[in-house]
Design a protein around this motif. Structure first.
Motif, mmCIF file in Angstrom:
data_model
loop_
_atom_site.group_PDB
_atom_site.id
_atom_site.type_symbol
_atom_site.label_atom_id
_atom_site.label_comp_id
_atom_site.label_asym_id
_atom_site.label_seq_id
_atom_site.Cartn_x
_atom_site.Cartn_y
_atom_site.Cartn_z
ATOM 1 N N MET A 1 -18.323 -15.841 13.972
ATOM 2 C CA MET A 1 -17.709 -14.934 13.048
ATOM 3 C C MET A 1 -16.194 -14.888 13.289
ATOM 4 O O MET A 1 -15.422 -14.955 12.336
ATOM 5 C CB MET A 1 -18.350 -13.558 13.202
ATOM 6 N N GLN A 2 -15.815 -14.746 14.540
ATOM 7 C CA GLN A 2 -14.387 -14.680 14.837
ATOM 8 C C GLN A 2 -13.674 -15.972 14.433
ATOM 9 O O GLN A 2 -12.534 -15.934 13.971
ATOM 10 C CB GLN A 2 -14.161 -14.388 16.320
ATOM 11 N N ASN A 3 -14.359 -17.094 14.607
ATOM 12 C CA ASN A 3 -13.771 -18.370 14.214
ATOM 13 C C ASN A 3 -13.531 -18.427 12.699
ATOM 14 O O ASN A 3 -12.506 -18.916 12.245
ATOM 15 C CB ASN A 3 -14.658 -19.537 14.639
ATOM 16 N N ILE A 4 -14.486 -17.925 11.935
ATOM 17 C CA ILE A 4 -14.355 -17.922 10.477
ATOM 18 C C ILE A 4 -13.203 -17.002 10.061
ATOM 19 O O ILE A 4 -12.382 -17.361 9.220
ATOM 20 C CB ILE A 4 -15.673 -17.488 9.806
ATOM 21 N N ILE A 5 -13.147 -15.821 10.662
ATOM 22 C CA ILE A 5 -12.067 -14.876 10.347
ATOM 23 C C ILE A 5 -10.707 -15.512 10.623
ATOM 24 O O ILE A 5 -9.786 -15.430 9.814
ATOM 25 C CB ILE A 5 -12.241 -13.561 11.136
ATOM 26 N N GLU A 6 -10.616 -16.181 11.754
ATOM 27 C CA GLU A 6 -9.365 -16.820 12.132
ATOM 28 C C GLU A 6 -9.062 -18.029 11.247
ATOM 29 O O GLU A 6 -7.942 -18.162 10.726
ATOM 30 C CB GLU A 6 -9.446 -17.251 13.602
ATOM 31 N N LYS A 7 -10.053 -18.903 11.062
ATOM 32 C CA LYS A 7 -9.867 -20.126 10.281
ATOM 33 C C LYS A 7 -9.491 -19.814 8.838
ATOM 34 O O LYS A 7 -8.611 -20.461 8.257
ATOM 35 C CB LYS A 7 -11.148 -20.962 10.322
ATOM 36 N N GLU A 8 -10.152 -18.827 8.239
ATOM 37 C CA GLU A 8 -9.903 -18.473 6.840
ATOM 38 C C GLU A 8 -8.758 -17.477 6.681
ATOM 39 O O GLU A 8 -8.416 -17.113 5.561
ATOM 40 C CB GLU A 8 -11.180 -17.885 6.221
ATOM 41 N N ASN A 9 -8.203 -17.011 7.808
ATOM 42 C CA ASN A 9 -7.089 -16.068 7.795
ATOM 43 C C ASN A 9 -7.447 -14.823 6.959
ATOM 44 O O ASN A 9 -6.653 -14.352 6.141
ATOM 45 C CB ASN A 9 -5.828 -16.751 7.275
ATOM 46 N N LEU A 10 -8.661 -14.304 7.176
ATOM 47 C CA LEU A 10 -9.196 -13.246 6.328
ATOM 48 C C LEU A 10 -8.439 -11.927 6.421
ATOM 49 O O LEU A 10 -8.308 -11.219 5.417
ATOM 50 C CB LEU A 10 -10.682 -13.023 6.627
ATOM 51 N N PHE A 11 -7.930 -11.593 7.576
ATOM 52 C CA PHE A 11 -7.184 -10.334 7.684
ATOM 53 C C PHE A 11 -5.892 -10.400 6.869
ATOM 54 O O PHE A 11 -5.540 -9.446 6.164
ATOM 55 C CB PHE A 11 -6.900 -9.977 9.144
ATOM 56 N N GLN A 12 -5.208 -11.518 6.937
ATOM 57 C CA GLN A 12 -3.976 -11.668 6.149
ATOM 58 C C GLN A 12 -4.299 -11.730 4.663
ATOM 59 O O GLN A 12 -3.592 -11.151 3.843
ATOM 60 C CB GLN A 12 -3.190 -12.908 6.580
#
Length: 110
Positions: free
Chosen positions: A1-12
């Motif tokens: 999950m953390q990898n997806i959040i980081e890879k997809e730049n979901l927070f930004q």
């Protein structure tokens, strides 16, 4: 999950999408049964005018929204709107359109 959040730049992405979402949400202020709209980031709340007892209006409006193709959380007479962080502008447009349709249909059914 953390990898997806980081890879997809979901927070930004969600930070960038927030103004668009909130503008759409506040565009619903012209609907008579809405008593309050508030939002922060990618989360918003829409209060529906009380009908006889607490929660009745929120549940009835929730059902009309579901008929319009939108499933969200109704807490009492407040509709909670929280699009996923992966959404794009066309998804926000669809959510706002369905909110307008469902809430208007609720208002007509009263």
């Amino acid at each position: 999950m953390q990898n997806i959040i980081e890879k997809e730049n979901l927070f930004q992405r969600s930070k960038d999408m927030s103004p668009y979402f909130l503008d759409g949400l506040f565009s619903l202020k012209d609907i008579d049964v809405i008593t309050d709209i508030r939002g922060y980031g990618m989360m918003g709340g829409i209060d529906i005018n009380l009908d006889e007892r607490p929660g009745k209006a929120g549940y009835a409006c929730f059902k009309k929204l579901f008929e319009a193709g939108l499933s969200l959380k109704a807490t009492g007479d407040c509709l909670i709107v929280a699009p996923p962080f992966v959404c794009e502008t066309e998804h926000i447009d669809e959510i706002i359109e369905k909110l307008r349709t469902g809430i208007t249909n609720y208002m007509k059914s009263k």
